[in-house]
Design a protein around this motif. Structure first.
Motif, PDB file in Angstrom:
ATOM      1  N   THR A 194       0.820  -1.225   0.000  1.00 56.71           N
ATOM      2  CA  THR A 194       0.000   0.000   0.000  1.00 56.71           C
ATOM      3  C   THR A 194       0.847   1.266   0.000  1.00 56.71           C
ATOM      4  O   THR A 194       0.319   2.372   0.025  1.00 56.71           O
ATOM      5  CB  THR A 194      -0.943   0.019   1.227  1.00 56.71           C
ATOM      6  N   GLY A 195       2.159   1.088   0.019  1.00 53.65           N
ATOM      7  CA  GLY A 195       3.038   2.249   0.014  1.00 53.65           C
ATOM      8  C   GLY A 195       3.385   2.752   1.398  1.00 53.65           C
ATOM      9  O   GLY A 195       4.066   3.774   1.547  1.00 53.65           O
ATOM     10  N   LYS A 196       2.955   2.036   2.439  1.00 57.10           N
ATOM     11  CA  LYS A 196       3.262   2.437   3.807  1.00 57.10           C
ATOM     12  C   LYS A 196       4.450   1.624   4.328  1.00 57.10           C
ATOM     13  O   LYS A 196       4.672   0.492   3.894  1.00 57.10           O
ATOM     14  CB  LYS A 196       2.041   2.202   4.715  1.00 57.10           C
ATOM     15  N   PRO A 197       5.208   2.208   5.276  1.00 58.62           N
ATOM     16  CA  PRO A 197       6.334   1.457   5.858  1.00 58.62           C
ATOM     17  C   PRO A 197       5.833   0.160   6.498  1.00 58.62           C
ATOM     18  O   PRO A 197       4.803   0.146   7.173  1.00 58.62           O
ATOM     19  CB  PRO A 197       6.893   2.423   6.911  1.00 58.62           C
ATOM     20  N   GLU A 199       5.000  -2.585   8.931  1.00 58.90           N
ATOM     21  CA  GLU A 199       4.795  -2.497  10.367  1.00 58.90           C
ATOM     22  C   GLU A 199       5.780  -3.407  11.117  1.00 58.90           C
ATOM     23  O   GLU A 199       5.989  -4.561  10.753  1.00 58.90           O
ATOM     24  CB  GLU A 199       3.360  -2.908  10.718  1.00 58.90           C
ATOM     25  N   ASN A 200       6.385  -2.839  12.155  1.00 60.10           N
ATOM     26  CA  ASN A 200       7.316  -3.570  13.035  1.00 60.10           C
ATOM     27  C   ASN A 200       8.546  -4.128  12.306  1.00 60.10           C
ATOM     28  O   ASN A 200       9.203  -5.039  12.815  1.00 60.10           O
ATOM     29  CB  ASN A 200       6.591  -4.720  13.740  1.00 60.10           C
ATOM     30  N   PHE A 201       8.866  -3.583  11.145  1.00 63.69           N
ATOM     31  CA  PHE A 201      10.039  -4.081  10.398  1.00 63.69           C
ATOM     32  C   PHE A 201      11.331  -3.994  11.206  1.00 63.69           C
ATOM     33  O   PHE A 201      12.093  -4.977  11.245  1.00 63.69           O
ATOM     34  CB  PHE A 201      10.192  -3.311   9.078  1.00 63.69           C
ATOM     35  N   PRO A 202      11.623  -2.853  11.871  1.00 68.80           N
ATOM     36  CA  PRO A 202      12.887  -2.763  12.624  1.00 68.80           C
ATOM     37  C   PRO A 202      13.018  -3.858  13.681  1.00 68.80           C
ATOM     38  O   PRO A 202      14.087  -4.448  13.849  1.00 68.80           O
ATOM     39  CB  PRO A 202      12.824  -1.367  13.263  1.00 68.80           C
ATOM     40  N   PHE A 203      11.909  -4.137  14.399  1.00 73.52           N
ATOM     41  CA  PHE A 203      11.962  -5.155  15.453  1.00 73.52           C
ATOM     42  C   PHE A 203      12.247  -6.536  14.875  1.00 73.52           C
ATOM     43  O   PHE A 203      13.139  -7.250  15.361  1.00 73.52           O
ATOM     44  CB  PHE A 203      10.647  -5.191  16.230  1.00 73.52           C
ATOM     45  N   TYR A 204      11.495  -6.917  13.847  1.00 77.68           N
ATOM     46  CA  TYR A 204      11.667  -8.257  13.283  1.00 77.68           C
ATOM     47  C   TYR A 204      13.021  -8.419  12.595  1.00 77.68           C
ATOM     48  O   TYR A 204      13.634  -9.493  12.651  1.00 77.68           O
ATOM     49  CB  TYR A 204      10.525  -8.573  12.318  1.00 77.68           C
TER      50      TYR A 204
END
Length: 472
Positions: A194-197, A199-204
């Motif tokens: 959808t073009g949004k960052p 979610e929770n990418f840095p944590f994973y």
């Protein structure tokens, strides 16, 4: 010729004998006569391995068996200590009591020379950055950028030095420790469909790459504070407090630990014992998983046969009554010799209460449980109590029911007698429900699946409120 061979053999013998064991000589200037302790890190704790007298500042640690590699501590009176890298087994050092790190020099130890070179450099940089951070906390906005720039410059200097150090000392154990403690660099968060960052990418990303810089093949890492601290963080901070999540993390770590037999042994043993003793409800599922996957499949050859049997038996006792499982049916008689089946009991919630009429703790808990259950019923909660006496004295059982006014409970017991009048049980329900002390409380849902176990009266209400809110 024979004489020559004898001389060669003796030479080899004495050389081998001389090379065994360890000998660490030291001199600490300005040190009064005292005792020093040589200790090592393991499993989040420190253990003493040797002691020696310090006479006129001089000391010697020695032994006939080589020390396991890792980070050790020389502990002095008054809480003072300094660390040593143990890889070489014979070396010496000199230092000063008034400045143990800055004054340290080594002979015949490339490992410790490099180690203290690093420690001294970091100490200097910390002295530079400490006042800057203090100024930053009270600085005005226009000054903060300038101060932060100076802090960043120090950070960059440290990073560059660390990289140069690891390049220069690739074969030094401390380089592995630096790598293991270096933070994972998290890339910029990618965008989803959808073009949004994401979610929770840095944590994973951080969790998935958490072990990238750890050398599991080097058992010396076990005898450092680094390995245990990272393992504890991975299991306790980065893994959700749910047995399924812990199991996934445990298996990932154990697969990496296969790189070294001693590391594998430690990781498997630690996780197994930790979650067997866990006071968090449901975490016994981790213990059962460990036993079934690693102990029952002959992967734990360090465990003696009798101990292995006990571990497996313990897991088998726990397995039938884990959270989410439907425990074995109970069909027992009441005081009028009428049979009652747990599975046939119609209720949204069933509270199993195992007790001994003679047990002092049971006598204290029963009124509390009755009060809680009565209040829940008045509040419109469909809950029934299936109370099981664990003993065979019918008279005391009936007196208990009358004394605590629990006649509205389904009071049953596995009370049978053989032809000679000896009490006998009709099933192995003690093992199936892991009843080795009393009282014990289980809470079941309408399908007779376990939603809580080994809880107290205060937890009953909280758990039912949670279950009710999940339905809303």
């Amino acid at each position: 010729m024979k004489k020559f061979l004898l001389i060669v053999c003796l030479s080899v013998f004495f050389t081998a004998s001389f090379s065994q064991g360890y000998k660490i000589k030291g001199e600490i200037k300005n040190m009064q006569d005292t005792t020093a302790i040589l200790a090592y890190y393991f499993g989040g704790k420190q253990y003493a391995t040797d002691t020696t007298d310090v006479v006129k500042g001089k000391l010697t640690f020695s032994g006939g068996k080589e020390l396991e590699g890792g980070i050790y501590l020389v502990v002095l009176p008054g809480g003072k200590y300094f660390e040593l890298i143990i890889s070489e087994q014979k070396f010496s050092f000199t230092t000063d009591k008034n400045d143990l790190v800055a004054s340290m020099n080594f002979k015949n130890s490339r490992e410790n020379t490099a180690f203290y070179q690093y420690l001294n450099f970091i100490s200097v940089q910390q002295q530079k950055v400490a006042p800057l951070k203090e100024k930053l906390s009270s600085a005005k906005e226009d000054e903060k950028k300038k101060i932060q720039k100076e802090i960043n410059e120090v950070d960059n200097t440290v990073r560059d030095y660390r990289e140069d150090f690891q390049s220069k000392y690739k074969d030094v154990f401390f380089s592995k420790i630096i790598s293991a403690t270096t933070d994972i660099v998290i890339p910029e968060t990618p965008l989803d469909s959808t073009g949004k960052p994401k979610e929770n990418f840095p944590f994973y990303y951080f969790k998935n790459h958490f072990w990238d810089n750890m050398d599991f093949s080097d058992k010396r890492m076990l005898r450092t504070p680094v390995f245990f601290n990272k393992m504890d963080k991975y299991l306790e901070k980065l893994s959700p407090k749910h047995p399924d999540s812990i199991i996934v993390s445990a298996d990932i770590m154990i697969e990496k630990a296969r790189a070294n037999k001693e590391v594998f042994k430690y990781v498997v043993s630690y996780i197994t014992s930790t979650y067997e003793r866990s006071k968090i409800m449901g975490m016994d599922a981790v213990f059962v998983h460990m036993v079934e996957k690693y102990y029952m499949t002959a992967q734990c050859d360090w465990v003696k046969e009798k101990q292995l049997e006990k571990i497996i038996e313990r897991a088998k006792r726990i397995s039938p009554n884990m959270i989410g499982k439907k425990p074995p049916n109970l069909v027992f008689k009441d005081t009028s010799n009428q049979y009652h089946s747990l599975y046939h009991l119609q209720a949204k919630y069933t509270l199993l209460f195992f007790y001994d009429p003679d047990c002092g703790h049971c006598k204290k808990e029963t009124p509390k449980i009755k009060s809680v259950c009565d209040s829940l019923v008045k509040a419109g909660i469909d809950i029934k109590v299936f109370a099981i006496t664990t003993e065979f004295d019918i008279k005391k059982w009936k007196e208990f029911i009358k004394k605590f006014d629990v006649g509205n409970w389904i009071n049953v017991g596995d009370i049978q007698f053989d032809e000679e009048g000896n009490p006998v049980a009709t099933s192995n329900w003690r093992e199936q429900y892991d009843i080795h002390s009393t009282p014990v409380i289980y809470l079941l849902n309408k399908d007779k699946e376990i939603i809580a176990k080994r809880i107290n009266d205060k937890q009953i209400v909280k758990i039912i409120k949670r279950e009710e809110s999940l339905e809303e």
